[in-house]
Structure formats: C-alpha cells, structure tokens
Design an enzyme around this catalytic site. Structure first.
Site, PDB file in Angstrom:
ATOM      1  N   SER A  42       0.817  -1.415   0.086  1.00  0.00           N
ATOM      2  CA  SER A  42       0.014  -0.101   0.056  1.00  0.00           C
ATOM      3  C   SER A  42       0.908   1.290  -0.055  1.00  0.00           C
ATOM      4  O   SER A  42       1.985   1.203   0.324  1.00  0.00           O
ATOM      5  CB  SER A  42      -0.836   0.062   1.452  1.00  0.00           C
ATOM      6  OG  SER A  42      -0.271   0.653   2.218  1.00  0.00           O
ATOM      7  N   VAL A  43       0.120   2.301  -0.277  1.00  0.00           N
ATOM      8  CA  VAL A  43       0.658   3.830  -0.413  1.00  0.00           C
ATOM      9  C   VAL A  43       1.245   4.251   0.943  1.00  0.00           C
ATOM     10  O   VAL A  43       2.380   4.854   1.347  1.00  0.00           O
ATOM     11  CB  VAL A  43      -0.161   4.753  -0.756  1.00  0.00           C
ATOM     12  CG1 VAL A  43      -1.084   4.847   0.316  1.00  0.00           C
ATOM     13  CG2 VAL A  43       0.523   6.171  -1.118  1.00  0.00           C
ATOM     14  N   LYS A  44       0.879   3.436   2.140  1.00  0.00           N
ATOM     15  CA  LYS A  44       1.380   3.712   3.544  1.00  0.00           C
ATOM     16  C   LYS A  44       2.659   3.081   3.817  1.00  0.00           C
ATOM     17  O   LYS A  44       3.004   3.663   4.895  1.00  0.00           O
ATOM     18  CB  LYS A  44       0.229   3.264   4.361  1.00  0.00           C
ATOM     19  CG  LYS A  44      -1.301   3.876   4.210  1.00  0.00           C
ATOM     20  CD  LYS A  44      -1.226   5.408   4.569  1.00  0.00           C
ATOM     21  CE  LYS A  44      -2.521   5.915   4.509  1.00  0.00           C
ATOM     22  NZ  LYS A  44      -2.617   7.361   4.989  1.00  0.00           N
ATOM     23  N   ASP A  45       3.278   2.530   3.229  1.00  0.00           N
ATOM     24  CA  ASP A  45       4.633   1.759   3.207  1.00  0.00           C
ATOM     25  C   ASP A  45       5.509   2.965   3.348  1.00  0.00           C
ATOM     26  O   ASP A  45       6.446   3.052   4.248  1.00  0.00           O
ATOM     27  CB  ASP A  45       5.191   1.092   1.976  1.00  0.00           C
ATOM     28  CG  ASP A  45       4.168  -0.285   1.985  1.00  0.00           C
ATOM     29  OD1 ASP A  45       3.501  -0.456   2.815  1.00  0.00           O
ATOM     30  OD2 ASP A  45       4.420  -1.107   1.017  1.00  0.00           O
ATOM     31  N   GLY A  48       4.992   4.821   6.501  1.00  0.00           N
ATOM     32  CA  GLY A  48       5.826   4.082   7.808  1.00  0.00           C
ATOM     33  C   GLY A  48       7.218   4.010   7.935  1.00  0.00           C
ATOM     34  O   GLY A  48       7.738   4.044   8.912  1.00  0.00           O
TER      35      GLY A  48
END
Length: 478
Positions: A42-45, A48
């Site tokens: 996901s884009v949230k990698d 993170g």
C-alpha cells in the site's frame, strides 16, 4: 548481484500504468500509480518507513522500543512491516469495521492488534486515537506514530511519490487525483508537483460522498481508508495537520456504489485488483479526464490491493446484502416492494438517546402500514430526510415490547429508548430475491426486515408482503 540489502529498499518506486478509457477522440489519458506494488502492499509503506526513521533520528524511538498507532489498517501494515524489519514491537489499534484481511495481515507481521468500536465521537475514551495514545503512554519505550499530525507523513510523499510521478510522466502530468484520508498523500505529492510544474498541475481530492472533506455530513460510509467520518456528538472536529488544504484545488464527492462498482470492473476488464479507496480515486479521475483534452494527462493514485477486501467488495453476497448490486431482474426482488416514491421517504428511525415517549408516538403512527410496528435504532442521530446506513442500525424496538414494559413498570416514558432495544432487525439488499429473503426471515422467526440500497436503509418490509411477492409469477425482462 542484482539484489537488495533489505526489504525496506523496495518501498515505493511503484509503476505508472495507462488505463483503457472510453475513447471517442475526447478526454485526457488516465494513468494509475499502482501503490499496491510497493513492498508492503500500500501507499502507506512510504510513511511507515519515513515516520519510523524520523523517530529514530530524533531519539523518540530507540532500539527495543515499541511502535503504537491507530489506523484503519494500511498505515498499521506499513509500520508493522518496517517495525518487523528493524526489530521493534508493534501495537495497532483498529476500528471494528476493518476487513478481516487487514487484521490478519497485521498479525502475520507479528503486530499486536487491539480492536475497538468504530463510529465513536473523538472525545470518547474508546476512540481508537485515544486508546492508542493511552497504550503508548503506559508502555515503557513506546512511541505513538500519530500519522494524522506527524509531519513525516506528507513529507514522505513530497520526497518520493511526487518526484516519481514527475519523472515517470516526463513532466507532462497536468492533474493529480488522490483520496483524502489523513491528507498526507495528496498534500505531499501535490505540493511537489505544483512546485515542479510552476503551479501548472491541478490537485483534486476524491472523497466518499458522506465524508466531511467534500461537504458531506460525516455519516458512516463503506469505503475504507478514505474520507473523514464525523460523529454528531464530536465536539472538536479539527482536521488533520497532515492535510494541507491549500495544496488541494478541488474535492469531488464519490458515491460508495460508484467506488465499488469501479474496482470490480477494473479487475474484470483490465486485470487490476485494487481496494475501495482506489475506486474512489479512479471514479473521480475518470470524471476529471472526461472534461479535458487529449493533451492533458491525469494521474490517479491507487492506494492498495483488492486482496484485502475479498470478503467485502469482491464478494457478491456481501455486495448484494448491502444493496450495492441490483440482483437478477428476472425474479421478484425485495426492492420491488419499495417503489421509488416510497424509497424517497425517510425510514422511521430512532436515536438511542430518544425518550420512550417519542418512540411510542412513532410506533403508533406506523400501525397499519403493512409492516409490523417496529423501528430500527442506532448510536447516531439521523438528519431530516436522510436514511441511516446499515452500520448505524444497532437494535430495534416494537410497540408491543414497549407497551408491555410500561405496563409492567419496567420502563417509563422518560427512559432512553436505547435501554430497551431488542436485537437489530434482519437486513436484505434491495436486489435480493424475495423468496430467499422470506425463507431466511421465517427461519429467524422475524416478521419485519430492513431493506438496504447502496448501504442505506430505505424501508421496512413485512413477512406477509414478501410472501405475496414471492408467490407471484417470475418476472421476465425487467
């Protein structure tokens, strides 16, 4: 050797793919930024990794420490992947509406998952943000990531996503379309592209129609990881610091149905399996592109994979039950009992704080309407002329039940109706077959059910009505 020293080197650098769009010589090409092909899906990698690295640099997170976050799933997975690679303990607080796949993904990374009810006001002690902050405060060596106010969130996209899109399009991008959740993706990416293009790039937010970002009332909606829910009892609804509103030129509201049917078509027609928020972004991007010329170029950020939503958005039974599919037009369907005029009327509904006296008045008014005098009730009040969503239906109450409680002295007209609720009424999607719905209703021993269309409760039907409809000859070619 063609190899990487760490999985963390595989975060970002996702491909840009041109989508097939209806071609009549007009409209701009649409390219999809496939964030689900990042290492963690996901884009949230990106955030993170960036948030943890910034916490390490500042000393807020030290070796052997614990990362804590409140999230709908993707940020938690990105953080959990990075935490696992770096040797940190991870605790994630999730709302109960998160998909089972997201929960299982977090646990696979070794994260400890804490599930709390969704749909609570921000000030409630059980709101996921408050629970996560409390865990971080009580846990020695813990660091609360706090994506909503962490400057490393938009910064990650300013430093990576924006430059990637600019390079991949050779500077030809003219429109960026992205969902707005925490606001970090659209803010950081949009700010970079505006600067790189000298202000030429237009930045457009895609938002669930009920979300407050696009002017909705903040009621619950079905697309995860996008928009902003606002509980009516929330006192201070301050928007996230990571959302830099001055970067965004326009926010388009997109209905849940449009988001979900878009991703189902994308999987079947173009082989791209993406999540619900990607459908929101893509539906908005297609709308934008249709009004442009072929010399323009639209990029839509598709945040995550559809593999996390196989039990929901790609499950025909779930979609049909929630009223997002129209069902088989050759058979009698539950929604046939609710003609357009009846669907337009607000469903009788009670807030759980409503007094018993008000409930009695509503129930007595419903006598003789064809369905049992029963109304659904839920944790949030519903505005005039607006049907609740299925997620707001927390229970039901009948006239006979309340009158018996009053007669026996177990209730008073000034009591909260929420203290006297029975089980929630069964729900059926408007597209479900009437015969199957009747069989299920009879098997559960219920006389009344709620009808859903596009996830919203649009009416009540009785077992008698369903029996009459189910006994009719099958309809042809409707």
């Amino acid at each position: 050797m063609d190899a990487h020293e760490s999985l963390l080197e595989l975060i970002g650098n996702t491909p840009l793919v041109r989508l097939r769009t209806p071609s009549d010589g007009r409209g701009a090409p649409v390219y999809a930024k496939l964030e689900y092909l990042s290492a963690g899906g996901s884009v949230k990698d990106r955030i993170g990794l960036r948030m943890i690295e910034e916490a390490e640099r500042s000393g807020a997170l030290r070796p052997g420490g614990t990362v804590v976050e409140a999230t709908s799933g993707n940020t938690g997975a990105g953080l959990a992947m990075v935490a696992a690679a770096k040797g940190y303990r991870m605790i994630v607080v999730l709302p109960d509406k998160s998909s089972a796949e997201k929960v299982n993904t977090l646990r696979a990374y070794g994260a400890e998952v804490v599930v709390r009810p969704g749909g609570l006001p921000l000030e409630h002690p059980e709101h996921i943000l408050n629970v996560a902050a409390g865990i971080a405060e009580r846990t020695p060596g813990a660091w609360f990531a706090g994506q909503y106010g962490n400057p490393a969130n938009p910064e990650a996209h300013y430093l990576t996503t924006g430059p990637e899109i600019w390079r991949q399009t050779g500077g030809r991008v003219t429109h960026l379309v992205s969902c707005v959740g925490t606001g970090g993706t659209i803010s950081g990416t949009g700010r970079y592209l505006k600067e790189a293009s000298g202000g030429r790039v237009r930045v457009i937010g895609a938002d669930p129609a009920a979300s407050v970002y696009s002017g909705g009332d903040g009621r619950p909606y079905f697309v995860e990881a996008a928009g902003r829910f606002r509980h009516p009892e929330t006192v201070d609804d301050s928007w996230p610091d990571s959302y830099q509103r001055e970067v965004v030129d326009e926010v388009l509201p997109i209905r849940d149905r449009d988001s979900l049917t878009t991703i189902r078509r994308l999987a079947r027609e173009q082989g791209l399996l993406v999540g619900g928020s990607a459908g929101t972004a893509l539906a908005a991007a297609l709308r934008v592109a249709a009004g442009l010329g072929p010399e323009q170029l639209v990029v839509a950020i598709l945040p995550d994979s559809g593999r996390q939503y196989l039990s929901k958005y790609f499950n025909d039974q779930w979609m049909l039950r929630q009223g997002f599919l129209d069902g088989d037009p050759a058979v009698a369907r539950v929604g046939d009992l609710l003609p357009a005029a009846r669907r337009a009327e607000p469903l009788p509904y009670l807030h759980h704080h409503a007094p018993v006296g008000e409930a009695l008045a509503v129930l007595r008014e419903r006598q003789g309407t064809g369905a049992d005098p029963v109304v659904p009730a839920g944790p949030a009040p519903v505005g005039p002329g607006r049907q609740p969503t299925s997620m707001e239906l927390a229970g039901a109450v009948s006239l006979a039940q309340l009158e018996a409680a009053l007669a026996a002295g177990r209730a008073a007209v000034t009591d909260r109706v929420g203290d006297h609720l029975g089980e929630p009424l069964p729900v059926f999607g408007a597209g479900e077959g009437a015969a199957a719905a009747l069989a299920e209703l009879s098997g559960r021993g219920c006389g009344t059910a709620v009808v859903l269309a596009d996830g919203h409760a649009v009416g009540l039907v009785g077992a008698g009505e369903l029996a009459v409809l189910a006994g009719a000859e099958p309809k042809q070619g409707r």
